[in-house]
Scaffold this motif. Structure first.
Motif, PDB file in Angstrom:
ATOM      1  N   LEU A 152      26.531  43.174  41.182  1.00  0.00           N
ATOM      2  CA  LEU A 152      27.872  42.636  40.960  1.00  0.00           C
ATOM      3  C   LEU A 152      28.624  42.464  42.284  1.00  0.00           C
ATOM      4  O   LEU A 152      29.322  41.463  42.490  1.00  0.00           O
ATOM      5  N   ALA A 153      28.473  43.435  43.189  1.00  0.00           N
ATOM      6  CA  ALA A 153      29.160  43.337  44.480  1.00  0.00           C
ATOM      7  C   ALA A 153      28.646  42.153  45.280  1.00  0.00           C
ATOM      8  O   ALA A 153      29.430  41.384  45.866  1.00  0.00           O
ATOM      9  N   TYR A 154      27.322  41.970  45.280  1.00  0.00           N
ATOM     10  CA  TYR A 154      26.760  40.852  46.039  1.00  0.00           C
ATOM     11  C   TYR A 154      27.145  39.515  45.415  1.00  0.00           C
ATOM     12  O   TYR A 154      27.450  38.542  46.124  1.00  0.00           O
ATOM     13  N   ALA A 155      27.145  39.451  44.077  1.00  0.00           N
ATOM     14  CA  ALA A 155      27.513  38.189  43.410  1.00  0.00           C
ATOM     15  C   ALA A 155      28.975  37.847  43.674  1.00  0.00           C
ATOM     16  O   ALA A 155      29.322  36.676  43.893  1.00  0.00           O
ATOM     17  N   ALA A 156      29.843  38.869  43.665  1.00  0.00           N
ATOM     18  CA  ALA A 156      31.255  38.623  43.956  1.00  0.00           C
ATOM     19  C   ALA A 156      31.433  38.131  45.391  1.00  0.00           C
ATOM     20  O   ALA A 156      32.233  37.213  45.660  1.00  0.00           O
ATOM     21  N   PHE A 157      30.671  38.741  46.299  1.00  0.00           N
ATOM     22  CA  PHE A 157      30.750  38.318  47.704  1.00  0.00           C
ATOM     23  C   PHE A 157      30.358  36.847  47.850  1.00  0.00           C
ATOM     24  O   PHE A 157      31.017  36.076  48.552  1.00  0.00           O
ATOM     25  N   ARG A 158      29.269  36.433  47.160  1.00  0.00           N
ATOM     26  CA  ARG A 158      28.818  35.039  47.251  1.00  0.00           C
ATOM     27  C   ARG A 158      29.821  34.081  46.616  1.00  0.00           C
ATOM     28  O   ARG A 158      30.034  32.974  47.109  1.00  0.00           O
ATOM     29  N   SER A 159      30.426  34.511  45.506  1.00  0.00           N
ATOM     30  CA  SER A 159      31.381  33.627  44.839  1.00  0.00           C
ATOM     31  C   SER A 159      32.646  33.424  45.679  1.00  0.00           C
ATOM     32  O   SER A 159      33.216  32.329  45.725  1.00  0.00           O
ATOM     33  N   ILE A 160      33.080  34.520  46.362  1.00  0.00           N
ATOM     34  CA  ILE A 160      34.330  34.438  47.125  1.00  0.00           C
ATOM     35  C   ILE A 160      34.119  33.740  48.465  1.00  0.00           C
ATOM     36  O   ILE A 160      34.874  32.836  48.847  1.00  0.00           O
ATOM     37  N   TYR A 161      33.054  34.149  49.177  1.00  0.00           N
ATOM     38  CA  TYR A 161      32.882  33.648  50.539  1.00  0.00           C
ATOM     39  C   TYR A 161      31.839  32.547  50.653  1.00  0.00           C
ATOM     40  O   TYR A 161      31.793  31.841  51.648  1.00  0.00           O
ATOM     41  N   GLY A 162      30.970  32.418  49.658  1.00  0.00           N
ATOM     42  CA  GLY A 162      29.940  31.400  49.761  1.00  0.00           C
ATOM     43  C   GLY A 162      30.159  30.219  48.850  1.00  0.00           C
ATOM     44  O   GLY A 162      29.322  29.309  48.783  1.00  0.00           O
ATOM     45  N   ASN A 163      31.280  30.237  48.128  1.00  0.00           N
ATOM     46  CA  ASN A 163      31.600  29.139  47.213  1.00  0.00           C
ATOM     47  C   ASN A 163      30.472  28.859  46.219  1.00  0.00           C
ATOM     48  O   ASN A 163      30.189  27.705  45.869  1.00  0.00           O
ATOM     49  N   VAL A 164      29.784  29.920  45.796  1.00  0.00           N
ATOM     50  CA  VAL A 164      28.721  29.777  44.788  1.00  0.00           C
ATOM     51  C   VAL A 164      29.358  29.943  43.414  1.00  0.00           C
ATOM     52  O   VAL A 164      30.024  30.954  43.159  1.00  0.00           O
ATOM     53  N   PRO A 165      29.201  28.984  42.492  1.00  0.00           N
ATOM     54  CA  PRO A 165      29.826  29.104  41.164  1.00  0.00           C
ATOM     55  C   PRO A 165      29.234  30.287  40.390  1.00  0.00           C
ATOM     56  O   PRO A 165      28.026  30.517  40.429  1.00  0.00           O
ATOM     57  N   PRO A 166      30.088  31.054  39.714  1.00  0.00           N
ATOM     58  CA  PRO A 166      29.606  32.273  39.041  1.00  0.00           C
ATOM     59  C   PRO A 166      28.901  32.003  37.712  1.00  0.00           C
ATOM     60  O   PRO A 166      28.329  32.922  37.129  1.00  0.00           O
ATOM     61  N   GLY A 167      28.907  30.790  37.225  1.00  0.00           N
ATOM     62  CA  GLY A 167      28.331  30.513  35.906  1.00  0.00           C
ATOM     63  C   GLY A 167      26.860  30.890  35.803  1.00  0.00           C
ATOM     64  O   GLY A 167      26.444  31.584  34.868  1.00  0.00           O
ATOM     65  N   ALA A 168      26.042  30.455  36.784  1.00  0.00           N
ATOM     66  CA  ALA A 168      24.607  30.757  36.739  1.00  0.00           C
ATOM     67  C   ALA A 168      24.343  32.249  36.879  1.00  0.00           C
ATOM     68  O   ALA A 168      23.326  32.764  36.398  1.00  0.00           O
ATOM     69  N   PHE A 169      25.276  32.942  37.511  1.00  0.00           N
ATOM     70  CA  PHE A 169      25.083  34.373  37.744  1.00  0.00           C
ATOM     71  C   PHE A 169      25.127  35.171  36.437  1.00  0.00           C
ATOM     72  O   PHE A 169      24.462  36.190  36.308  1.00  0.00           O
ATOM     73  N   PHE A 170      25.908  34.687  35.447  1.00  0.00           N
ATOM     74  CA  PHE A 170      26.053  35.455  34.214  1.00  0.00           C
ATOM     75  C   PHE A 170      24.751  35.535  33.422  1.00  0.00           C
ATOM     76  O   PHE A 170      24.485  36.524  32.739  1.00  0.00           O
ATOM     77  N   ALA A 171      23.913  34.508  33.499  1.00  0.00           N
ATOM     78  CA  ALA A 171      22.610  34.564  32.821  1.00  0.00           C
ATOM     79  C   ALA A 171      21.753  35.666  33.432  1.00  0.00           C
ATOM     80  O   ALA A 171      21.058  36.406  32.724  1.00  0.00           O
TER      81      ALA A 171
END
Length: 351
Positions: free
Chosen positions: A118-137
């Motif tokens: 979760l921490a790494y995904a949040a970091f990517r979403s905030i600073y890497g502009n990666v959309p969180p939708g694919a992460f939920f799967a």
């Protein structure tokens, strides 16, 4: 296991880097489970041995209750049994503590893995502009994979405990008998049934030699008595003839045939045995006499009982020959048990 494999596959297909983060905590978890399993194996083996002592102490106390009362041993035996039970309880508590350590261990490592993801995904979403939708799967597959992983961890603990019990059983089952038939062993051919000992020597284990060059001849059709002080080896000689033990040296012959070269089945089929301590089995009086020869008729059983002077007291029992004898013949007196043991030997009609 198949569920876990499928969900791990989904995780890698969605995000292989996050999957590697999850598996980064797996080796410490596996090492921890392995450490617990090793200690659990030792504790389970100790528990089995202690529990067997508890059952043995209780059984011998019940069977010897007359001696216990006669010598006022109640308090001493109570202390002995309580001590053994305390040891058994300590082993059981140790097993419970070891078994229950798997749950907090897996919970802790699972929490670390999920929080790291979760921490790494949040970091990517905030600073890497990666959309969180694919992460939920990926997170859904990860959370679903936790339950089968936890159950597999507990299964390993259960299997370790079962494996210890199975291993101890196979240690007994794989024990090689000392008195084995030779590959070229033949059946015993009986004629006059003369028993002869030639320079027989024997010792129990590595102890002192009991029989030192014993030789004698017991003629068939006659009565031979072995007379001597306690410990002279009389019972030992009787135990050597049916090959309960084998002599260290010398020969035992029946009608000139060395019993070491005949099959145990044919040897013992020709012997009727009455032990010093009469032993009766659960069942009726008729059943216990018939153990001497399973195909004996009721008439032969009653004739054997008459010859053993047991017929009269058997008829005086509530159900006659069908009266249950109880465990170890507890419903009968010592003399009655001895007569039934003699009747069992007589109905065998052995040479």
């Amino acid at each position: 296991f198949l569920t876990l494999v499928g969900l791990v596959g989904v995780m890698f297909s969605k995000d292989w880097l996050l999957s590697l983060i999850v598996f980064f905590v797996a080796p410490p978890l596996l090492l921890g489970l392995r450490y617990i399993s090793k200690r659990l194996r030792l504790a389970t083996r100790e528990a089995v041995e202690v529990n067997s002592r508890v059952l043995g102490a209780m059984q011998e106390t019940i069977q010897g209750i007359t001696i216990v009362k006669a010598f006022t041993m109640e308090n001493e035996l109570r202390r002995k049994v309580e001590t053994i039970i305390d040891r058994a309880e300590n082993r059981a508590n140790r097993i419970a503590r070891l078994s229950e350590r798997t749950a907090p261990m897996t919970e802790t490592f699972a929490g670390l893995a999920i929080s790291s993801v979760l921490a790494y995904a949040a970091f990517r979403s905030i600073y890497g502009n990666v959309p969180p939708g694919a992460f939920f799967a990926f997170v859904t597959a990860l959370l679903m994979a936790y339950d089968p992983a936890r159950r597999l961890a507990r299964l390993q603990v259960s299997l370790e405990r079962a494996a210890v019990n199975a291993r101890m059983l196979y240690e007994i089952l794989d024990t090689v008998p000392h008195q084995r038939d030779r590959p070229d062993a033949t059946g015993l051919k009986l004629g006059e049934a003369t028993v002869e000992l030639r320079d027989v020597r024997f010792a129990y284990g590595n102890g002192e030699e009991i029989l030192k060059g014993v030789s004698f001849r017991a003629e068939g059709g006659k009565t031979t008595a072995l007379v001597g002080p306690s410990g002279a080896g009389k019972s030992t000689i009787i135990s050597l003839i049916p090959r309960f033990y084998d002599p260290a040296s010398g020969q035992i012959l029946i009608d000139g045939q060395d019993i070491a070269g005949v099959t145990k089945q044919s040897l013992r089929n020709g012997i009727a045995y009455v032990s010093q301590q009469p032993y009766l089995f659960e069942g009726s009086i008729r059943d216990n006499i018939r153990y001497g020869r399973p195909d004996a008729t009721d008439a032969e059983i009653e004739e054997a009982a008459r010859l053993a002077y047991a017929h009269d007291f058997i008829l005086a029992q509530p159900e006659g020959y069908d009266t249950p004898v109880g465990e170890h013949g507890v419903t009968l007196s010592g003399g009655q048990r001895q007569r039934l043991s003699i009747a069992r030997a007589l109905v065998r009609n052995a040479p």
